[in-house]
Design a protein around this motif. Sequence first.
Motif, PDB file in Angstrom:
ATOM      1  N   UNK A  36       8.671  47.572 -21.578  1.00 17.00           N
ATOM      2  CA  UNK A  36       7.730  46.089 -21.613  1.00 17.00           C
ATOM      3  C   UNK A  36       7.529  45.245 -19.868  1.00 17.00           C
ATOM      4  N   UNK A  37       7.138  45.552 -19.074  1.00 18.51           N
ATOM      5  CA  UNK A  37       7.422  44.816 -18.236  1.00 18.51           C
ATOM      6  C   UNK A  37       6.180  43.905 -17.032  1.00 18.51           C
ATOM      7  N   UNK A  38       5.739  42.976 -17.183  1.00 15.45           N
ATOM      8  CA  UNK A  38       4.411  43.202 -16.173  1.00 15.45           C
ATOM      9  C   UNK A  38       4.859  41.827 -15.526  1.00 15.45           C
ATOM     10  N   UNK A  39       4.182  42.118 -14.141  1.00 14.30           N
ATOM     11  CA  UNK A  39       4.523  41.386 -12.369  1.00 14.30           C
ATOM     12  C   UNK A  39       2.943  40.036 -12.579  1.00 14.30           C
ATOM     13  N   UNK A  40       3.204  39.338 -13.686  1.00  8.19           N
ATOM     14  CA  UNK A  40       1.870  38.045 -13.258  1.00  8.19           C
ATOM     15  C   UNK A  40       2.150  37.138 -11.928  1.00  8.19           C
ATOM     16  N   UNK A  41       2.767  37.506 -10.993  1.00 10.33           N
ATOM     17  CA  UNK A  41       2.502  36.908  -9.852  1.00 10.33           C
ATOM     18  C   UNK A  41       2.929  37.973  -8.842  1.00 10.33           C
ATOM     19  N   UNK A  42       2.099  38.716  -8.278  1.00 11.10           N
ATOM     20  CA  UNK A  42       2.907  39.531  -7.127  1.00 11.10           C
ATOM     21  C   UNK A  42       3.401  38.983  -5.998  1.00 11.10           C
ATOM     22  N   UNK A  43       2.672  38.611  -5.635  1.00  4.20           N
ATOM     23  CA  UNK A  43       2.701  37.720  -4.670  1.00  4.20           C
ATOM     24  C   UNK A  43       4.332  37.265  -3.847  1.00  4.20           C
ATOM     25  N   UNK A  44       4.800  36.884  -5.184  1.00  2.00           N
ATOM     26  CA  UNK A  44       6.278  36.511  -4.889  1.00  2.00           C
ATOM     27  C   UNK A  44       6.998  37.623  -5.369  1.00  2.00           C
ATOM     28  N   UNK A  78      11.662  46.597 -10.774  1.00  2.82           N
ATOM     29  CA  UNK A  78      12.248  48.024 -11.870  1.00  2.82           C
ATOM     30  C   UNK A  78      13.127  47.224 -12.534  1.00  2.82           C
ATOM     31  N   UNK A  79      12.699  47.744 -14.046  1.00  2.51           N
ATOM     32  CA  UNK A  79      13.955  47.644 -15.370  1.00  2.51           C
ATOM     33  C   UNK A  79      14.406  48.827 -15.478  1.00  2.51           C
ATOM     34  N   UNK A  80      15.464  49.369 -16.126  1.00  4.51           N
ATOM     35  CA  UNK A  80      16.320  50.827 -16.646  1.00  4.51           C
ATOM     36  C   UNK A  80      16.868  49.538 -18.176  1.00  4.51           C
ATOM     37  N   UNK A  81      16.105  50.732 -19.280  1.00  3.95           N
ATOM     38  CA  UNK A  81      16.511  50.214 -20.383  1.00  3.95           C
ATOM     39  C   UNK A  81      17.620  51.297 -20.803  1.00  3.95           C
ATOM     40  N   UNK A  82      19.117  50.288 -21.406  1.00  3.61           N
ATOM     41  CA  UNK A  82      20.333  51.097 -22.389  1.00  3.61           C
ATOM     42  C   UNK A  82      20.314  50.443 -22.903  1.00  3.61           C
ATOM     43  N   UNK A  83      20.206  51.517 -23.776  1.00  2.16           N
ATOM     44  CA  UNK A  83      21.493  51.120 -25.076  1.00  2.16           C
ATOM     45  C   UNK A  83      22.031  51.971 -25.628  1.00  2.16           C
ATOM     46  N   UNK A  84      22.992  51.634 -26.122  1.00  4.79           N
ATOM     47  CA  UNK A  84      23.952  51.464 -27.120  1.00  4.79           C
ATOM     48  C   UNK A  84      25.879  51.701 -25.908  1.00  4.79           C
ATOM     49  N   UNK A  85      25.449  50.159 -25.070  1.00  4.50           N
ATOM     50  CA  UNK A  85      26.990  50.150 -24.611  1.00  4.50           C
ATOM     51  C   UNK A  85      27.721  49.203 -25.738  1.00  4.50           C
ATOM     52  N   UNK A  86      29.123  49.780 -24.867  1.00  8.76           N
ATOM     53  CA  UNK A  86      30.085  49.055 -25.653  1.00  8.76           C
ATOM     54  C   UNK A  86      30.962  47.822 -24.260  1.00  8.76           C
ATOM     55  N   UNK A 109      17.823  39.680 -27.222  1.00 11.14           N
ATOM     56  CA  UNK A 109      17.495  38.461 -26.705  1.00 11.14           C
ATOM     57  C   UNK A 109      16.537  38.169 -26.442  1.00 11.14           C
ATOM     58  N   UNK A 110      15.670  38.597 -25.768  1.00  5.83           N
ATOM     59  CA  UNK A 110      15.075  38.874 -25.047  1.00  5.83           C
ATOM     60  C   UNK A 110      13.407  38.426 -25.858  1.00  5.83           C
ATOM     61  N   UNK A 111      12.547  37.822 -26.230  1.00  9.07           N
ATOM     62  CA  UNK A 111      11.379  37.640 -27.588  1.00  9.07           C
ATOM     63  C   UNK A 111      10.295  38.852 -27.205  1.00  9.07           C
ATOM     64  N   UNK A 112      10.331  39.294 -27.683  1.00  7.70           N
ATOM     65  CA  UNK A 112       9.559  40.172 -27.654  1.00  7.70           C
ATOM     66  C   UNK A 112       9.735  41.786 -26.967  1.00  7.70           C
ATOM     67  N   UNK A 113      11.018  41.666 -26.939  1.00 11.23           N
ATOM     68  CA  UNK A 113      11.525  42.790 -25.743  1.00 11.23           C
ATOM     69  C   UNK A 113      11.084  42.849 -24.738  1.00 11.23           C
ATOM     70  N   UNK A 114      10.860  42.310 -24.308  1.00 10.47           N
ATOM     71  CA  UNK A 114       9.471  41.209 -23.038  1.00 10.47           C
ATOM     72  C   UNK A 114      10.276  41.087 -21.570  1.00 10.47           C
ATOM     73  N   UNK A 170      12.678  53.254 -18.356  1.00  9.17           N
ATOM     74  CA  UNK A 170      12.865  53.488 -16.821  1.00  9.17           C
ATOM     75  C   UNK A 170      11.114  52.506 -16.196  1.00  9.17           C
ATOM     76  N   UNK A 171      10.675  51.700 -16.468  1.00  9.00           N
ATOM     77  CA  UNK A 171       9.490  51.242 -15.594  1.00  9.00           C
ATOM     78  C   UNK A 171       9.720  50.244 -13.986  1.00  9.00           C
ATOM     79  N   UNK A 172       8.987  50.941 -13.409  1.00 12.03           N
ATOM     80  CA  UNK A 172       9.222  50.331 -12.250  1.00 12.03           C
ATOM     81  C   UNK A 172       7.572  49.504 -11.465  1.00 12.03           C
ATOM     82  N   UNK A 173       6.764  48.379 -11.776  1.00 12.08           N
ATOM     83  CA  UNK A 173       5.806  48.170 -10.986  1.00 12.08           C
ATOM     84  C   UNK A 173       6.274  47.836  -9.687  1.00 12.08           C
ATOM     85  N   UNK A 174       5.130  47.611  -9.258  1.00 15.04           N
ATOM     86  CA  UNK A 174       4.949  46.710  -8.147  1.00 15.04           C
ATOM     87  C   UNK A 174       3.497  46.873  -7.804  1.00 15.04           C
TER      88      UNK A 174
END
Lengths: 346, 784
Positions: free
Chosen positions: B200-208, B213-221, B266-271, B387-391
């Motif tokens: 879940x990725x959203x850009x509210x202020x795309x002028x800035x 791009x977010x990549x979610x990586x799980x199970x790391x040490x 630690x991200x509320x709503x994993x967002x 992976x999510x790429x928002x533009x």
Amino acid sequence: MDKTIDLEQLKQKAQQEISQAKNSQDIENIRIGLLGRKGALTDILRSLSQLPIDQRKEVGQKANTLRKELEELFDSKIKEIDNLVISEKLVKEKIDISLPSYPFETGHYHPLRQTLDEIAGIFESIGFSKAEGPEIETEWYNFEALNIPKNHPARDVQDTFYMKKPAKNEKRLLRTHTSPVQIHVMEKQKPPLRIIAPGRVFRNEATDASHSAVFYQLEGLAVDEKITFADLKGTLTLFINRFFGKNVGVRFRPSHYQFTEPSADLDIQCTICGGKGCNICKNTGWLEMLGCGMVHPNVLRAVKYDPEKYTGYAFGLGIDRLCMFKYGIDDIRLFYENNLQFLEQF
Amino acid sequence: MIISYGWLKDYVDFKASAQEIADILTSQLSETVILNQSGNWKNVITAKVNEVKKHPNADKLSLCSVTDGKNTYSVVCGAPNVAPGQIVPFAMLGAELPSGFKIEKRAIRGIESEGMICSERELAISENAQGIMVLPSSTPIGKDLKTVLKNLDATLEIETTTNRPDCINHIGIAREIAAHFRKPVKLPKLKSPKLTGDLKISIKDNDLCPRYIGRKITGIKVGPSPEWLARRLEACGLRPINNIVDITNYVLLETGHPLHAFDLALLDGQEIIVRRAKNDEKITALDGKEYKMDNSILVIADKTKPQAIAGVMGGEFSGVTEKTTDIILESAIFLPSNIHPTTKKLNVVTDSSYRFERGTSWENAEYSSCRAAELIIQLAGGKIEAKKDVYSTKNKPLAIKLRPQRVKNLLGVDLSTNEIQKLLDSLGIKSKKNKELLIAEVPYWRLDISQEADLIEEVARIYGYDKIPATVLPLIPKINESKKDKPIEEIISERLVSLGFCEAINYSFTSEDNLKKYDMHSVEEVANPLSREYESMRPSLLPVLMTNLNLNLSQGYKNIKLFEIGKTFAEHGEKKKLGIIVYGNIWKEWWKFEEFKIKPPSIDFHYLVGIIQNIFREQDISYNKEKPLHYFHPGKFINLLINNKAVGYVGIINPKYSKDTDKEIAYVEIDLESIKWHYKTQKMKRLRRFPKAERDLSLVSDKSITFDQVFDSLQTLVSKLGILESSEVFSVYEGANLGPNKISYSLHLTFRHPNHTLSESEINSAINTILDTLKKNLNVTLRI
């Protein structure tokens, strides 16, 4: 009576008297005694007419010769006496020439002014003329017109002093470089132009031995048809040679200024170590002297010059550093303290 | 930017030494110096420790027997970790270490040492000084250490210019080196696996924020980074933290794109929400400091609160720790012109903000994200889940026209179209010929190239600035050039210097307190002064020249003559002024004055006016006494007029401003811009060759009449008389014998006729005319 014997006696007597004369008065007395109106020789000459014709000529000749001889004797004796008098006077008048001479006051130009004048002189001799601009500038002249837009990190490089009072729509500031003079000149004049603009600039940075919040720059600008980077290299190399002497190595290397493209920095071989590397040149063997480049087309557009028709070069030279190298000054703050101990040295 | 020389070899093949690379970069890119270089030692070989015994005279030293396979050496060693069987770097007699230290035969506590076993620090390989360096046991002995150690490195410091954000990383520098050697750049090859998970990725202020791009990586040490990676970070001045953070930093140094990893748990709503901060919204960043933000600042937030200051620094709360198992790897593009003011407002600059404010590349954002993700999988395990790429808009590559003729016109070098193409190609700038033109495609990493001149600079750089010829344009003067008058400030300073004045140069600003001393205040103030000492633009040159005067008095100077030509900032704006300050005696002391019983007179008003007369000698000087400025003595002040125009003030400083000095301070301030200087050429006056006659006259006048009235009256007679050549005052006298309110002036008059010798009666007649006129006009009479 044999007049020739008289003459002989007269001569011997006169010679003796003259040699014994002590001063010019003695000489005068002797002279009157012989050649005066009632003088002995005058008498003889006067009595010539009483002599028989055959003697008259002989005695007359001898008497006249004697008179000449005597006059020469008098002259040389007088000279001798004069010389004696003068040499006595000279001995008496001898002074201690080592006593301090009259202390004429000597004024001094500030070393920065001397350096500025020397540099300006070199550029004036190759056709540049001086221009000036204000110390308080607007953002337009200091930044925008020079292709440095708002919020561009290049503005940070030159920490700026802003004025409390703004202009109509923009901030006012203390110019961070002499480059705004380029804009002022180009707004008023059409090419071809070649100007130099010496002046003080301001940077908001803490002052120490090598940094001053106020320092001097000299800006150069040439705009014409067909001006090339090769001309920039040639002109600045000529300047360095004339200022430092022709054996100083020069290098141009790429750099970046918003108002020039291509941009370059000019380094000279370190004048302290001769290029071997020392702590002044940070062991590189080179000293950065000035920034330069071809005037950016955006700058030409900002002053409504046609960048297709005209090209130009610009350069900016820090005077304080140059002056410090030249005179071996190790603290930039001395320039602005105006201590006479410092000013009177240059 | 600090660059590791060895690291560059990952991307381009070259043999050049670190010094050669530094020279190439200096002449092609920007000034580069070697910061640190290992491997610059001489005669250090690999050797084996055979035996270790205690030093008989020192507890902490040991006596070692070392062999290079042929000879054995007896060596004193101070390291606690030395042990038999170790393979070690051995500096033989005659060796030289990077510090310049030379190994010579010397006795250490009475026992001779035939060399030295070295630590890593002594070899400038690392900062490690904890004992000697121990090489792997498989290392052959008797070999030059340089041939055995593979990863010898040097670090280079490059002064990066603001226009080249693509060069604040190793790949960028490798591209420059590749261009120099005309070699290809080898980038790490990346896989792009198919991903199924969501994010879940959203850009509210795309002028800035044009792209996120977010990549979610799980199970790391999470753990420490491998040695090679930690070394590279350290070489570039970064401290290793943990493998995840280190990888983001490693990729930053490699590709130049800043990355950030959030602990997903630690991200509320994993967002992830990209939005402007609310006014007064706060965040505690990774540096442990709390920052108060406003709505001009962009943040990366979760459902409830900001988790990072976009492009500047991550938040402490959601940072990666030992406990982290799942992360979101951020790779975004933020508007440079917004990052810059943010750093100013928060007064923080980071490696990340430094790059974002210079600009980051669209394509590089994805490449760097992918590269970091792969390194994470490789070094910390786990898997990429989503992976999510928002533009908002896609980035289009730029094509620019380049005229080969223009290259010649701008650089003064005649390059063929092919040559230009080759030069550009070496930098990865592909171009196509189109009739007379070249169409160049700007590679994605070159954000600085936007017009033809930019391409020409690239041609010049790769061609070599040093190869461009140096020419001087001939000076062609214009035929209708007018005569050039010497600037008045040059004339004036020349005259002042010849009169014994020293030129001062002061700052344009001073303190308000300094102005207050003279009851002045500033009209212009600096909003952000260095200190209060420099906040007020000087409205007059007086306060700064007084500071100079006081400094020199404190230095023991007795006679001070200073002037400054500089700007002042008063009600009428910026003006170029001349300030002159004089104090002390007219002449310096001299031993002979004593003999003649002369004392050098003190500087006073009339001396000062003499200076004015001298420097404006050929100008028409006049004055009035109207409205004395407050800092002048009201009775010793004039407004100066040059060529009938008021230009400034001349006078003695009001004693209330010069309490600390026992003599008068004379001061002049003139507005140079208001002087209308007459550049007139003096026509010759005929010489008078007949003898002159001189007469002295003592006159008695009422004190209410000023001297210049008497003098002016006399001047009116000059043409009428035709023979009065000059008149000078040689004495001014007031005394009871003259009567009350009377004053006497003694004048020395010179008469001369142009054509004949004056007769006594002519002179007497002239004097009578003078006396009659003075009597009639001013009731001035002859003193009897």
